[in-house]
Design a protein around this motif. Structure first.
Motif, PDB file in Angstrom:
ATOM      1  N   LEU A 100       0.829  -1.204   0.000  1.00 44.79           N
ATOM      2  CA  LEU A 100       0.000   0.000   0.000  1.00 44.79           C
ATOM      3  C   LEU A 100       0.863   1.254   0.000  1.00 44.79           C
ATOM      4  N   ILE A 101       2.040   1.162   0.612  1.00 45.73           N
ATOM      5  CA  ILE A 101       2.938   2.311   0.674  1.00 45.73           C
ATOM      6  C   ILE A 101       3.760   2.450  -0.604  1.00 45.73           C
ATOM      7  N   SER A 102       4.320   1.333  -1.079  1.00 44.48           N
ATOM      8  CA  SER A 102       5.298   1.409  -2.170  1.00 44.48           C
ATOM      9  C   SER A 102       4.713   1.146  -3.551  1.00 44.48           C
ATOM     10  N   ASN A 103       3.672   0.318  -3.649  1.00 42.04           N
ATOM     11  CA  ASN A 103       3.136  -0.052  -4.964  1.00 42.04           C
ATOM     12  C   ASN A 103       1.629  -0.275  -4.882  1.00 42.04           C
ATOM     13  N   PRO A 104       0.861   0.770  -4.548  1.00 44.31           N
ATOM     14  CA  PRO A 104      -0.580   0.563  -4.355  1.00 44.31           C
ATOM     15  C   PRO A 104      -1.313   0.162  -5.626  1.00 44.31           C
ATOM     16  N   SER A 105      -0.805   0.569  -6.802  1.00 43.63           N
ATOM     17  CA  SER A 105      -1.510   0.247  -8.045  1.00 43.63           C
ATOM     18  C   SER A 105      -1.524  -1.246  -8.338  1.00 43.63           C
TER      19      SER A 105
END
Length: 495
Positions: A100-105
């Motif tokens: 969720l912090i580094s790669n939410p997509s």
């Protein structure tokens, strides 16, 4: 007799150390498609080594929902299905938080049984408004009330109007002099003194009233929208926040009780809501010379923490904030954006005085407080009074009750001057002890003399009162009286 250093002080120091050791991070994400729009907010803390130590997640959607899930990819296995404090002992939860912090997509949000699409970072803008009756048009000088409100606007870029989805979050605290029913909180377009049209409204209404019997209340709500007209209205707020205001309505004043213009949170001055004696009891409004006071509001300080001087004395300014009561500076033990813990100087004579907070962004309005020579206030929390067993210093609780004849001591503030006398901001001495005279203790129906009543050695503004538990059982009500002034009542569990 062995005396224990103040638990309240030690807990504050421990909290300060924990805050300095942890690194906090807040993340705002949004998802939107033809199914609707939703906002996900994640707050995490890390240890000094970078490991996750805590994480809290909330989800707000355009429509009411009963279940949600954060999933790997568009239709993968659910990684998170509950709001609130996340269980970081679960490896899946840890993985989800990091993504969720580094790669939410790479994650999708499902609301009930429908996918809202991939999560993406939302743009957040924060504002403040201090709602006052005299800001109304025309001004109302009869109502005595205040309501500082934090406003956050979240935007998911990419739509025809510049945003695919938006969210508007209110965080309000309010103070009235008596019972109140709040029936509305609206965001309007309009400069100061101008009555403008409402562009957004909370769900409070005459049919959904926020009631407070004490006059103190808090309210949070987040409104999520995928409508282009909402995005356009909030874009105008972002472009010119000072030309927008919040208006609060009550059952007694349905056309608008108080209002305040928006301003960027970074430049908002401190907003002072109320001042209480530090006994965790909202009825304790009288302060004492040398006692502690808790000052509540918004934007009171930059960051949170407490730090004294090398000699153990309290600081005269803390986290960018200073506090005055009357013409005297007040030493501070803890300062955070929403609360400041400070000592009333012994030099302040009994009477009524204005309290003011000053930061780099400006000065707060004043709040008048009454100061007495003594105003005893016992510390308490949800477990009862802050009382310890003298034998092993363990906390007295329902699971660890005291027994008749046992010596316990409770922490308090507001017991006034001692012998030998204390000095403002200076820690209480251990040799000789600073004794308090004229103290009695009520435990249930019994009244007993204390074994001792002293200012807690090494602390500022904190006292402890030891007594032998009389022949009572169950959750006994404990109070103290000092030179004719009575304290609040707290629970003491006795077996």
């Amino acid at each position: 007799m062995i005396l224990k250093r103040s638990m309240a002080v030690r807990l504050a120091v421990a909290a300060s150390i924990a805050l300095s050791a942890a690194r906090g991070q807040d993340v705002a994400l949004m998802a939107a498609n033809e199914a609707g729009a939703a906002l996900v907010r994640l707050s995490v803390s890390r240890t000094s080594s970078g490991a996750l130590s805590a994480a809290t997640l909330t989800v707000d959607a355009e429509a009411k929902f009963s279940a949600f899930s954060v999933r790997e990819g568009e239709s993968g296995a659910p990684l998170i299905t509950r709001m609130g404090v996340l269980d970081l002992s679960d490896p899946l939860a840890q993985v989800a938080v990091e993504k969720l912090i580094s790669n939410p997509s790479g994650l999708s949000l499902w609301i009930d049984d429908r996918s809202y699409g991939a999560l993406n970072t939302a743009q957040e803008s924060r504002f403040e408004a201090e709602l006052l009756p005299e800001n109304q048009s025309p001004p109302n000088f009869l109502l005595k009330a205040a309501a500082p409100v934090g406003v956050s606007v979240y935007t998911l870029p990419g739509g025809e109007s510049g945003a695919r989805a938006t969210a508007l979050a209110f965080e309000m605290t309010a103070r009235f002099l008596g019972p109140v029913g709040v029936t509305g909180l609206h965001l309007h377009a309009g400069a100061a003194g101008v009555v403008g049209r409402a562009i957004a409204a909370s769900t409070l209404s005459p049919a959904r009233v926020l009631v407070s019997v004490t006059g103190l209340l808090g309210y949070r709500e987040t409104l999520v929208s995928s409508k282009p007209e909402t995005a356009a209205a909030l874009a105008a707020v972002l472009g010119s926040p000072g030309n927008h205001y919040l208006d609060l309505h009550t059952a007694a004043i349905p056309l608008g009780a108080m209002r305040g213009q928006l301003m960027p949170a970074s430049s908002a001055p401190p907003s002072l809501l109320t001042v209480l004696a530090s006994g965790s009891d909202i009825s304790l409004t009288t302060l004492a010379q040398g006692g502690l006071m808790s000052v509540y509001g918004r934007n009171l300080a930059q960051g949170a923490g407490g730090a004294g001087n090398p000699d153990g004395s309290a600081a005269w300014s803390l986290n960018g904030a200073s506090l005055t009561i009357g013409n005297f500076n007040a030493p501070m033990l803890w300062a955070a954006p929403d609360v400041i813990l400070a000592q009333v100087p012994f030099e302040v004579s009994p009477g009524t005085y204005p309290v003011r907070i000053t930061t780099a962004s400006g000065e707060s309005r004043t709040f008048d407080v009454r100061v007495a020579a003594v105003a005893p206030a016992l510390f308490q929390d949800a477990a009862g009074g802050l009382c310890l067993k003298n034998s092993d210093y363990s906390r007295v609780t329902a699971q660890n009750p005291a027994t008749p004849g046992e010596i316990v001591f409770c922490y308090a503030t507001g017991l006034g001057q001692t012998s030998p006398p204390l000095r403002t901001a200076a820690p209480a001495p251990a040799d000789p002890l600073a004794n308090v005279s004229g103290v009695s203790v009520s435990v249930g129906p019994a009244t007993v003399n204390p074994v001792y009543a002293i200012a807690t050695p090494g602390s500022v503004g904190t006292y402890q009162i030891a007594f032998a538990v009389p022949q009572v059982t169950g959750a006994a009500q404990v109070s103290i009286a000092v030179r004719g002034a009575s304290s609040n009542r707290v629970q003491l569990h006795v077996r």
